[in-house]
Design a protein around this motif. Structure first.
Motif, short mmCIF file in Angstrom:
data_model
loop_
_atom_site.label_atom_id
_atom_site.label_comp_id
_atom_site.label_asym_id
_atom_site.label_seq_id
_atom_site.Cartn_x
_atom_site.Cartn_y
_atom_site.Cartn_z
N GLN A 67 23.90 41.43 53.98
CA GLN A 67 25.20 41.32 53.86
C GLN A 67 25.92 42.29 54.25
O GLN A 67 25.69 43.35 53.92
CB GLN A 67 25.39 41.08 52.03
CG GLN A 67 26.87 40.96 51.70
CD GLN A 67 26.96 40.53 50.30
OE1 GLN A 67 25.92 40.23 49.70
NE2 GLN A 67 28.09 40.61 49.80
N LEU A 68 26.94 41.95 54.79
CA LEU A 68 28.02 43.06 55.38
C LEU A 68 29.34 43.11 54.83
O LEU A 68 29.95 44.32 55.21
CB LEU A 68 27.99 42.91 57.11
CG LEU A 68 26.94 42.66 57.58
CD1 LEU A 68 27.20 41.96 59.17
CD2 LEU A 68 26.08 43.85 57.93
N GLY A 69 29.66 42.16 54.10
CA GLY A 69 31.11 42.05 53.40
C GLY A 69 31.29 40.86 52.69
O GLY A 69 30.22 40.21 52.28
N SER A 70 32.39 40.79 52.08
CA SER A 70 33.00 39.90 51.33
C SER A 70 34.18 39.49 51.72
O SER A 70 35.24 40.01 52.20
CB SER A 70 32.76 40.15 49.97
OG SER A 70 33.62 41.14 49.77
N TYR A 71 34.61 38.27 51.33
CA TYR A 71 36.00 37.48 51.75
C TYR A 71 36.40 36.66 50.59
O TYR A 71 35.63 35.80 50.28
CB TYR A 71 36.13 36.68 53.02
CG TYR A 71 37.06 36.09 53.23
CD1 TYR A 71 38.65 36.73 53.10
CD2 TYR A 71 37.14 34.81 53.48
CE1 TYR A 71 39.73 35.75 53.56
CE2 TYR A 71 38.26 33.83 53.70
CZ TYR A 71 39.48 34.50 53.85
OH TYR A 71 40.66 33.73 53.96
N ASP A 72 37.61 36.81 49.87
CA ASP A 72 38.08 36.02 48.77
C ASP A 72 39.21 35.32 49.35
O ASP A 72 40.35 36.20 49.42
CB ASP A 72 38.57 37.04 47.49
CG ASP A 72 38.95 36.28 46.36
OD1 ASP A 72 38.51 35.08 46.50
OD2 ASP A 72 39.04 36.87 45.25
N PRO A 73 39.18 34.24 49.62
CA PRO A 73 40.31 33.51 50.32
C PRO A 73 41.56 33.15 49.31
O PRO A 73 42.56 32.96 49.58
CB PRO A 73 39.75 32.15 50.76
CG PRO A 73 38.54 31.95 50.08
CD PRO A 73 37.97 33.27 49.55
N LEU A 74 41.20 33.33 47.93
CA LEU A 74 42.20 32.79 46.98
C LEU A 74 43.24 34.07 46.56
O LEU A 74 42.56 35.14 46.54
CB LEU A 74 41.78 32.33 45.60
CG LEU A 74 40.90 31.24 45.69
CD1 LEU A 74 40.40 30.82 44.32
CD2 LEU A 74 41.94 29.88 46.07
N PRO A 75 44.68 34.04 46.89
CA PRO A 75 45.37 34.98 46.71
C PRO A 75 45.35 35.64 45.24
O PRO A 75 45.29 34.93 44.10
CB PRO A 75 46.56 34.57 46.82
CG PRO A 75 46.60 33.27 47.49
CD PRO A 75 45.28 32.79 47.26
N ASN A 76 45.36 36.96 45.09
CA ASN A 76 45.56 37.65 43.80
C ASN A 76 46.87 37.44 43.49
O ASN A 76 47.77 37.03 43.89
CB ASN A 76 44.81 38.97 43.75
CG ASN A 76 45.55 40.18 44.72
OD1 ASN A 76 46.48 39.57 45.40
ND2 ASN A 76 44.97 41.07 45.15
N ASN B 67 49.52 38.18 45.95
CA ASN B 67 49.60 37.42 46.83
C ASN B 67 48.77 37.82 48.26
O ASN B 67 49.12 37.94 49.20
CB ASN B 67 50.99 36.90 47.31
CG ASN B 67 51.09 35.86 47.96
OD1 ASN B 67 50.03 34.66 47.92
ND2 ASN B 67 52.21 35.46 48.78
N GLU B 68 47.53 38.54 48.07
CA GLU B 68 46.88 39.09 48.99
C GLU B 68 45.33 38.49 48.87
O GLU B 68 44.82 38.02 47.96
CB GLU B 68 46.66 40.69 48.69
CG GLU B 68 47.84 41.57 48.80
CD GLU B 68 47.50 42.84 48.36
OE1 GLU B 68 48.45 43.75 48.70
OE2 GLU B 68 46.66 43.09 47.56
N LYS B 69 45.01 38.23 49.97
CA LYS B 69 43.52 37.62 50.23
C LYS B 69 42.70 38.80 50.45
O LYS B 69 43.12 39.55 51.50
CB LYS B 69 43.47 36.65 51.23
CG LYS B 69 44.34 35.44 50.98
CD LYS B 69 44.24 34.14 52.09
CE LYS B 69 45.04 33.24 51.91
NZ LYS B 69 45.05 32.13 52.88
N LEU B 70 41.74 39.08 49.74
CA LEU B 70 40.90 40.40 49.77
C LEU B 70 39.75 40.14 50.74
O LEU B 70 39.01 39.04 50.88
CB LEU B 70 40.45 40.70 48.75
CG LEU B 70 41.50 41.03 47.61
CD1 LEU B 70 40.85 41.58 46.00
CD2 LEU B 70 42.51 42.23 48.11
#
Length: 138
Positions: A52-61, A64-67
């Motif tokens: 595992q190299l990273g993660s992606y959260d497509p829902l804005p926090n 209003n940022e996608k992490l």
């Protein structure tokens, strides 16, 4: 004992195992969350992966940022080993500054810019037409 691994690898993409950098889904209902992983090319998207190299959260926090977060050093290592990123991962890495921007990202931004310009100018012209019609009726 005969080693079949070299025989199988010769039939598998010209004698080398292809590694891809891809998004692997995380199982949770109504909540998309993806891992950026190094996986063999023939494995399914949510199947077993090498690292595992990273993660992606497509829902804005709330801001209003996608992490997105990834291990820069391990990403460089896998790319140096010949791993090929998939299109979604290439787009994310381009936005993060690791790669040049993906052409699809640039085209989507231009389309959105033109669309917002058209929607901003359209109500202004409609208001002007309505005012003229009211003047003519009076």
């Amino acid at each position: 004992m005969v080693h079949l691994s070299s025989f199988l690898l010769n039939k598998y993409v010209g004698g080398r195992v292809v590694v891809r950098l891809a998004l692997a889904g995380h199982k949770q209902a109504n909540r998309p969350f993806y891992r950026i992983v190094a996986a063999y090319n023939k494995r399914p998207r949510d199947g077993k992966y090498i690292e595992q190299l990273g993660s992606y959260d497509p829902l804005p926090n709330i801001y209003n940022e996608k992490l997105i977060g990834f291990n820069y050093d391990r990403m460089k290592h896998w790319i140096a080993c010949g791993a090929q990123p998939t299109k979604p991962v290439a787009k994310l890495l381009g936005l993060a500054g690791f790669f040049p921007l993906h052409p699809m990202t640039i085209m989507e931004a231009q389309r959105k810019r033109v669309q917002t310009a058209l929607t901003d100018s359209a109500p202004a012209t409609n208001d002007g037409l309505e005012d003229k019609q009211e003047e003519v009726e009076v």
